[in-house]
Design a protein around this motif. Structure first.
Motif, PDB file in Angstrom:
ATOM      1  N   PHE A  87       2.150   9.899   5.429  1.00 13.99           N
ATOM      2  CA  PHE A  87       1.679   8.569   5.069  1.00 13.99           C
ATOM      3  C   PHE A  87       2.277   7.503   5.984  1.00 13.99           C
ATOM      4  O   PHE A  87       1.574   6.624   6.481  1.00 13.99           O
ATOM      5  N   LEU A 137       4.210  14.729   2.541  1.00 15.88           N
ATOM      6  CA  LEU A 137       3.185  13.732   2.307  1.00 15.88           C
ATOM      7  C   LEU A 137       3.688  12.339   2.648  1.00 15.88           C
ATOM      8  O   LEU A 137       2.970  11.538   3.250  1.00 15.88           O
ATOM      9  N   MET A 152       0.841  -1.211   0.000  1.00 13.77           N
ATOM     10  CA  MET A 152       0.000   0.000   0.000  1.00 13.77           C
ATOM     11  C   MET A 152       0.870   1.252   0.000  1.00 13.77           C
ATOM     12  O   MET A 152       1.794   1.381   0.779  1.00 13.77           O
ATOM     13  N   LYS A 153       0.539   2.144  -0.899  1.00 13.82           N
ATOM     14  CA  LYS A 153       1.294   3.392  -0.944  1.00 13.82           C
ATOM     15  C   LYS A 153       0.376   4.547  -1.313  1.00 13.82           C
ATOM     16  O   LYS A 153      -0.768   4.329  -1.737  1.00 13.82           O
ATOM     17  N   VAL A 154       0.873   5.744  -1.132  1.00 13.06           N
ATOM     18  CA  VAL A 154       0.061   6.916  -1.422  1.00 13.06           C
ATOM     19  C   VAL A 154       0.539   7.557  -2.719  1.00 13.06           C
ATOM     20  O   VAL A 154       1.709   7.466  -3.069  1.00 13.06           O
ATOM     21  N   ASN A 155      -0.371   8.155  -3.439  1.00 12.15           N
ATOM     22  CA  ASN A 155       0.004   8.918  -4.620  1.00 12.15           C
ATOM     23  C   ASN A 155      -0.909  10.138  -4.712  1.00 12.15           C
ATOM     24  O   ASN A 155      -1.961  10.179  -4.081  1.00 12.15           O
ATOM     25  N   TYR A 156      -0.482  11.109  -5.505  1.00 11.51           N
ATOM     26  CA  TYR A 156      -1.272  12.334  -5.548  1.00 11.51           C
ATOM     27  C   TYR A 156      -0.921  13.177  -6.754  1.00 11.51           C
ATOM     28  O   TYR A 156       0.107  12.977  -7.398  1.00 11.51           O
ATOM     29  N   LYS A 157      -1.823  14.102  -7.047  1.00 11.73           N
ATOM     30  CA  LYS A 157      -1.559  15.126  -8.048  1.00 11.73           C
ATOM     31  C   LYS A 157      -1.841  16.457  -7.388  1.00 11.73           C
ATOM     32  O   LYS A 157      -2.819  16.595  -6.658  1.00 11.73           O
TER      33      LYS A 157
END
Lengths: 111, 111
Positions: B105, B101, B1-6
């Motif tokens: 996380f 971020l 599980m990981k986080v991503n974003y724009k």
DNA sequence: AGACGTTATGCTATGATTGACATAACGAAA
DNA sequence: TTTCGTTATGTCAATCATAGCATAACGTCT
């Protein structure tokens, strides 16, 4: 000038398994007791909501909601324990991000 | 599980005027001296790059690059003072966001 | 005047994402 | 066994974003 963003969680394959859309949908399912009602509240079709849920569950590898069809009232759905935990975590996380991001933005851009 | 974003910047009308794509494109224009060369490096068509730049400038209300066509070498483009400032600010901002971020996380999801 | 590499811009094709429609199955209660 | 509101799922249409094609204009140098 203002900042905006989207944030989501991915599994190991890079598929997005949780975002704000799913967050709201899950909350409403818990509140209303059915996918159908939740979808109506959001103004989306049952088909779309169902697709989102299916995709997320498949990519997560576990169930987010428990579904019953048939019976009095036609059935319904409610969050699983795991679904509830993920929802709660992501909710708190994204609130925190929201807060921090606005602070950072003000630091950088408003003087 | 990981986080991503724009993440991106918007003007008052909610139109997105700066994001990671434009950031990279502008950097490459400054490095190479032309929209055309920058686009080639990114593997995108000149048409697409030109469209992006135009849209951003229109929505910002000022020019990001100075364009010359004709002359020795055919012409070229370079960042304006304002373009340079915006690029620099957004670059630093998004680096900071990236850092924060990931920290957040880890706090929330990795124990 | 001709050549060259750049910017400028309309148009079309293509692919991807989303939405709408239709139909079936389910199971408890009357 | 009929009814009812829910879940389940395939299919097709429509909408939207992106890519690529084609053509013109520009200005300095030879």
């Amino acid at each position: 000038m203002k900042v905006n963003y989207k944030i989501w969680l991915e599994n190991e394959q890079g598929e997005r398994v949780m975002g704000k859309g799913l967050l709201v949908l899950l909350s409403l399912i818990e509140q209303t007791g059915s996918i159908n009602k939740a979808a109506k509240v959001l103004g989306m079709s049952y088909r779309a909501a169902w697709g989102k849920l299916n995709k997320a569950e498949e990519e997560l590898g576990y169930d987010l909601i428990e579904r019953r069809s048939g019976g009095r009232g036609g059935g319904g759905s409610r969050l699983t324990e795991k679904g509830n935990r993920l929802l709660d975590k992501f909710n708190k996380f994204s609130n925190k991000v929201d807060q921090e991001l606005n602070t950072m933005f003000l630091d950088f851009f408003n003087k």
